[in-house]
Design a protein around this motif. Structure first.
Motif, PDB file in Angstrom:
ATOM      1  N   GLU A  15      67.102  41.847 109.708  1.00  6.90           N
ATOM      2  CA  GLU A  15      65.871  41.729 110.560  1.00  6.90           C
ATOM      3  C   GLU A  15      64.850  40.865 109.513  1.00  6.90           C
ATOM      4  OE1 GLU A  15      64.142  45.628 110.321  1.00  6.90           O
ATOM      5  OE2 GLU A  15      65.649  46.291 111.628  1.00  6.90           O
ATOM      6  N   ILE A  16      64.165  39.629 110.313  1.00  6.16           N
ATOM      7  CA  ILE A  16      63.258  38.598 109.568  1.00  6.16           C
ATOM      8  C   ILE A  16      61.681  38.960 110.043  1.00  6.16           C
ATOM      9  CG2 ILE A  16      62.820  36.205 109.290  1.00  6.16           C
ATOM     10  CD1 ILE A  16      65.757  35.694 110.588  1.00  6.16           C
ATOM     11  N   ASP A  17      60.856  38.889 108.921  1.00  3.00           N
ATOM     12  CA  ASP A  17      59.670  39.222 108.999  1.00  3.00           C
ATOM     13  C   ASP A  17      58.989  37.732 108.518  1.00  3.00           C
ATOM     14  OD1 ASP A  17      56.993  39.990 109.043  1.00  3.00           O
ATOM     15  OD2 ASP A  17      56.945  40.904 107.110  1.00  3.00           O
ATOM     16  N   ALA A  24      59.466  33.603 105.000  1.00  6.68           N
ATOM     17  CA  ALA A  24      60.083  34.954 105.615  1.00  6.68           C
ATOM     18  C   ALA A  24      60.438  35.712 104.568  1.00  6.68           C
ATOM     19  CB  ALA A  24      61.472  34.127 106.175  1.00  6.68           C
ATOM     20  N   LEU A  26      63.639  38.860 104.414  1.00  3.96           N
ATOM     21  CA  LEU A  26      64.692  39.387 105.053  1.00  3.96           C
ATOM     22  C   LEU A  26      64.818  40.983 104.792  1.00  3.96           C
ATOM     23  CD1 LEU A  26      67.280  36.809 104.705  1.00  3.96           C
ATOM     24  CD2 LEU A  26      65.476  36.866 106.508  1.00  3.96           C
ATOM     25  N   TYR A  32      62.107  34.071 101.277  1.00  2.00           N
ATOM     26  CA  TYR A  32      62.112  32.519 101.199  1.00  2.00           C
ATOM     27  C   TYR A  32      60.571  32.138 101.193  1.00  2.00           C
ATOM     28  CZ  TYR A  32      66.681  32.579 103.221  1.00  2.00           C
ATOM     29  OH  TYR A  32      68.055  32.812 103.443  1.00  2.00           O
ATOM     30  N   ASP A 102      67.316  27.266 105.109  1.00  2.00           N
ATOM     31  CA  ASP A 102      67.015  28.504 105.134  1.00  2.00           C
ATOM     32  C   ASP A 102      67.626  29.326 106.445  1.00  2.00           C
ATOM     33  OD1 ASP A 102      65.381  28.606 102.848  1.00  2.00           O
ATOM     34  OD2 ASP A 102      63.497  28.662 103.869  1.00  2.00           O
ATOM     35  N   THR A 106      70.917  31.732 106.186  1.00  2.00           N
ATOM     36  CA  THR A 106      70.896  33.292 107.093  1.00  2.00           C
ATOM     37  C   THR A 106      72.141  33.142 108.139  1.00  2.00           C
ATOM     38  OG1 THR A 106      68.506  33.292 106.662  1.00  2.00           O
ATOM     39  CG2 THR A 106      69.637  34.900 108.034  1.00  2.00           C
ATOM     40  N   ILE A 114      70.573  39.346 114.693  1.00  2.00           N
ATOM     41  CA  ILE A 114      69.409  39.071 113.762  1.00  2.00           C
ATOM     42  C   ILE A 114      68.041  39.269 114.769  1.00  2.00           C
ATOM     43  CG2 ILE A 114      68.082  37.130 112.719  1.00  2.00           C
ATOM     44  CD1 ILE A 114      70.642  35.550 112.420  1.00  2.00           C
ATOM     45  N   ILE A 116      64.076  39.091 114.837  1.00  2.00           N
ATOM     46  CA  ILE A 116      62.874  38.396 114.365  1.00  2.00           C
ATOM     47  C   ILE A 116      61.680  39.186 114.806  1.00  2.00           C
ATOM     48  CG2 ILE A 116      61.657  36.392 114.177  1.00  2.00           C
ATOM     49  CD1 ILE A 116      64.289  34.921 114.879  1.00  2.00           C
TER      50      ILE A 116
END
Length: 124
Positions: A15-17, A24, A26, A32, A102, A106, A114, A116
């Motif tokens: 999951e990416i926030d 970002a 993860l 990142y 980046d 990933t 994935i 987002i």
């Protein structure tokens, strides 16, 4: 054998926030950093500000004094405009390269899916 299966199950999803402070975050704990806070980007943005101010002064000078000796000419304005364009292009390429690196890091982990974050932020 059982340990390897458990580890593989954890790595199938991520999951990416996306955020403002960090570019970002993860779900596996990887962060990142925001490229806009990097020293090279800040230096280039300051240089861009200076060059844009210089370009603006040349335009204003040309408007006030149409043809006086020693004043900015159209050729000087074109040269200054080219400097500003190059700085914009350099900043854009640095930011795009960072984002692409980046994303490729990933994606290379070969995840099944994935997720987002999708926020609808509104200011009232």
């Amino acid at each position: 054998m059982n340990w390897k299966k458990q580890k593989r199950i954890k790595c199938f999803e991520i999951e990416i926030d996306l955020g403002i402070k960090d570019f970002a975050v993860l779900s596996n704990g990887e962060i990142y950093k925001n490229i806009n806070k990097a020293s090279i980007v800040k230096k280039l943005e300051e240089k861009l500000k200076r060059e844009q101010r210089c370009l603006s002064r040349k335009y204003e000078d040309l408007k006030k004094h149409k043809t006086k000796k020693g004043e900015a000419t159209r050729q000087n304005i074109q040269k200054q405009g080219l400097k500003v364009q190059k700085l914009h292009q350099r900043l854009e390429s640095i930011k795009n390269d960072y984002i692409n690196n980046d994303v490729s890091k990933t994606v290379k982990t070969k995840l099944s899916y994935i997720t987002i974050e999708d926020l609808n932020v509104s200011v009232k």
